[in-house]
Design a protein around this motif. Structure first.
Motif, PDB file in Angstrom:
ATOM      1  N   VAL A   1      33.381 -18.001  76.339  1.00 23.63           N
ATOM      2  CA  VAL A   1      34.131 -17.654  75.136  1.00 23.63           C
ATOM      3  C   VAL A   1      33.425 -18.255  73.920  1.00 23.63           C
ATOM      4  O   VAL A   1      33.057 -19.438  73.932  1.00 23.63           O
TER       5      VAL A   1
ATOM      6  N   GLU B   1      33.767 -19.039  69.773  1.00 20.70           N
ATOM      7  CA  GLU B   1      34.663 -19.105  68.614  1.00 20.70           C
ATOM      8  C   GLU B   1      33.824 -19.214  67.353  1.00 20.70           C
ATOM      9  O   GLU B   1      33.006 -20.133  67.206  1.00 20.70           O
TER      10      GLU B   1
ATOM     11  N   ASP C   1      33.085 -13.202  77.763  1.00 22.73           N
ATOM     12  CA  ASP C   1      34.425 -12.785  78.172  1.00 22.73           C
ATOM     13  C   ASP C   1      35.382 -12.740  76.983  1.00 22.73           C
ATOM     14  O   ASP C   1      36.426 -12.093  77.061  1.00 22.73           O
ATOM     15  N   GLY C   2      35.017 -13.426  75.926  1.00 23.04           N
ATOM     16  CA  GLY C   2      35.879 -13.404  74.755  1.00 23.04           C
ATOM     17  C   GLY C   2      35.171 -13.903  73.516  1.00 23.04           C
ATOM     18  O   GLY C   2      34.242 -14.715  73.597  1.00 23.04           O
TER      19      GLY C   2
ATOM     20  N   GLN D   1      36.485 -15.285  69.616  1.00 28.67           N
ATOM     21  CA  GLN D   1      37.638 -15.668  68.820  1.00 28.67           C
ATOM     22  C   GLN D   1      37.256 -15.838  67.355  1.00 28.67           C
ATOM     23  O   GLN D   1      36.247 -16.473  67.035  1.00 28.67           O
TER      24      GLN D   1
ATOM     25  N   LEU E   1      30.217  -8.514  74.213  1.00 27.97           N
ATOM     26  CA  LEU E   1      31.322  -8.651  75.161  1.00 27.97           C
ATOM     27  C   LEU E   1      31.007  -7.918  76.460  1.00 27.97           C
ATOM     28  O   LEU E   1      30.371  -6.870  76.463  1.00 27.97           O
TER      29      LEU E   1
ATOM     30  N   GLY F   1      36.028  -7.546  78.029  1.00 26.97           N
ATOM     31  CA  GLY F   1      36.050  -8.766  77.231  1.00 26.97           C
ATOM     32  C   GLY F   1      36.884  -8.591  75.975  1.00 26.97           C
ATOM     33  O   GLY F   1      37.020  -7.482  75.443  1.00 26.97           O
ATOM     34  N   GLN F   2      37.432  -9.679  75.460  1.00 30.31           N
ATOM     35  CA  GLN F   2      38.392  -9.628  74.358  1.00 30.31           C
ATOM     36  C   GLN F   2      37.805 -10.089  73.031  1.00 30.31           C
ATOM     37  O   GLN F   2      37.102 -11.096  72.963  1.00 30.31           O
TER      38      GLN F   2
ATOM     39  N   HIS G   1      39.511 -11.462  69.814  1.00 33.11           N
ATOM     40  CA  HIS G   1      40.816 -11.971  69.388  1.00 33.11           C
ATOM     41  C   HIS G   1      40.692 -12.501  67.965  1.00 33.11           C
ATOM     42  O   HIS G   1      39.929 -13.429  67.694  1.00 33.11           O
TER      43      HIS G   1
ATOM     44  N   ARG H   1      46.222 -19.584  72.599  1.00 40.49           N
ATOM     45  CA  ARG H   1      45.716 -19.927  71.268  1.00 40.49           C
ATOM     46  C   ARG H   1      46.495 -21.109  70.727  1.00 40.49           C
ATOM     47  O   ARG H   1      47.688 -21.004  70.447  1.00 40.49           O
TER      48      ARG H   1
ATOM     49  N   ILE I   1      44.353  -8.453  69.360  1.00 40.91           N
ATOM     50  CA  ILE I   1      43.499  -8.613  70.519  1.00 40.91           C
ATOM     51  C   ILE I   1      43.059  -7.227  70.998  1.00 40.91           C
ATOM     52  O   ILE I   1      43.890  -6.398  71.386  1.00 40.91           O
TER      53      ILE I   1
ATOM     54  N   VAL J   1      40.084  -5.150  73.488  1.00 39.82           N
ATOM     55  CA  VAL J   1      39.154  -5.341  74.595  1.00 39.82           C
ATOM     56  C   VAL J   1      38.060  -4.286  74.525  1.00 39.82           C
ATOM     57  O   VAL J   1      38.281  -3.151  74.053  1.00 39.82           O
TER      58      VAL J   1
END
Length: 242
Positions: free
Chosen positions: A70, A72, A139-140, A142, A172, A176-177, A179, A217, A237, A239
């Motif tokens: 992930v 951020e 996978d993500g 943020q 992604l 995968g997200q 967000h 979160r 969110i 995907v």
């Protein structure tokens, strides 16, 4: 609030349109450094810090294992990212932030808590996504409380633009997200409009474009204070659908 912003003079992949040259979505601000923040940058950075100059990463080699990953963007002072990394030791986290005090604080705190599932870039997010993170490796991603640039003449500085979300999609994994969260309703509406037109994404919301804040979160001090004042927060969110 998130401090990482997008710079437009970094190169992008062929899969994403290059933004307008010279337009940045962040402003570097000078700030005093505490002893702990300086310690993080001087003593912990050699172990947990990464640079665009390092080039494309093999994330399994970087973390010494295969695990969910992930990213951020704009972790500010790092509280949310530290909390997530500590709560989810089976997930690897990569933080991207341009401001030295936040990077130093996060590194100092990660070291004190003995976190091994966290790495940090002090670089422009666009450059990191383009040059350092492999396609279909995350996978993500943020993006929490980015600068809303509320004045209309500054809307071009907002990080959430078609080229950006397309670049994110390529990084992604399928499923995968992406967000995003913001406390500015106008920016939330902007995000929703951009994502509605973005190919290759599926909205996870079932009633309108927004979702309730997911438990994973962390609730920030900034957000708690805003809630007490009656301020709203909007989470989106999406995907990767292909």
């Amino acid at each position: 609030m998130s401090d990482e912003r997008l710079t437009d003079d970094a190169l992008m992949t062929d899969t994403a349109e290059r933004p307008r040259r010279g337009v940045k979505s962040y402003v570097l601000r000078a700030g005093r450094m505490t002893a702990a923040q300086n310690r993080g940058l001087e003593e912990v950075w050699p172990r947990l810090g990464l640079s665009v100059e390092d080039g494309l990463q093999d994330l399994d080699v970087l973390f010494g294992r295969r695990a969910p990953r992930v990213v951020e963007i704009g972790f500010g002072m790092g509280g949310s990212l530290i909390e997530q990394a500590e709560a989810h030791p089976d997930t690897d986290f990569i933080g991207i932030e341009v401001h030295a005090p936040g990077v130093g604080k996060l590194l100092d705190e990660a070291d004190k808590r003995g976190l091994t599932n966290l790495r940090v870039y002090r670089d422009d997010a666009l450059a990191v996504l383009t040059h350092c993170l492999p396609e279909a490796s995350l996978d993500g991603l943020q993006l929490f409380f980015p600068d809303p640039w509320p004045k209309k003449k500054h809307h071009k500085r907002r990080i959430v633009q078609p080229a950006f979300v397309e670049l994110v999609r390529t990084r992604l994994k399928p499923g995968g997200q992406l967000h995003m969260a913001t406390d500015w309703q106008a920016y939330a509406e902007h995000m929703a409009e951009i994502m509605a037109d973005a190919p290759g994404y599926r909205n996870t919301a079932t009633d309108g474009p927004y979702v309730a804040r997911p438990e994973f979160r962390p609730l920030t001090k900034f957000e708690r204070r805003g809630a007490q004042l009656g301020h709203g927060v909007w989470d989106l969110i999406f995907v990767r659908a292909d």
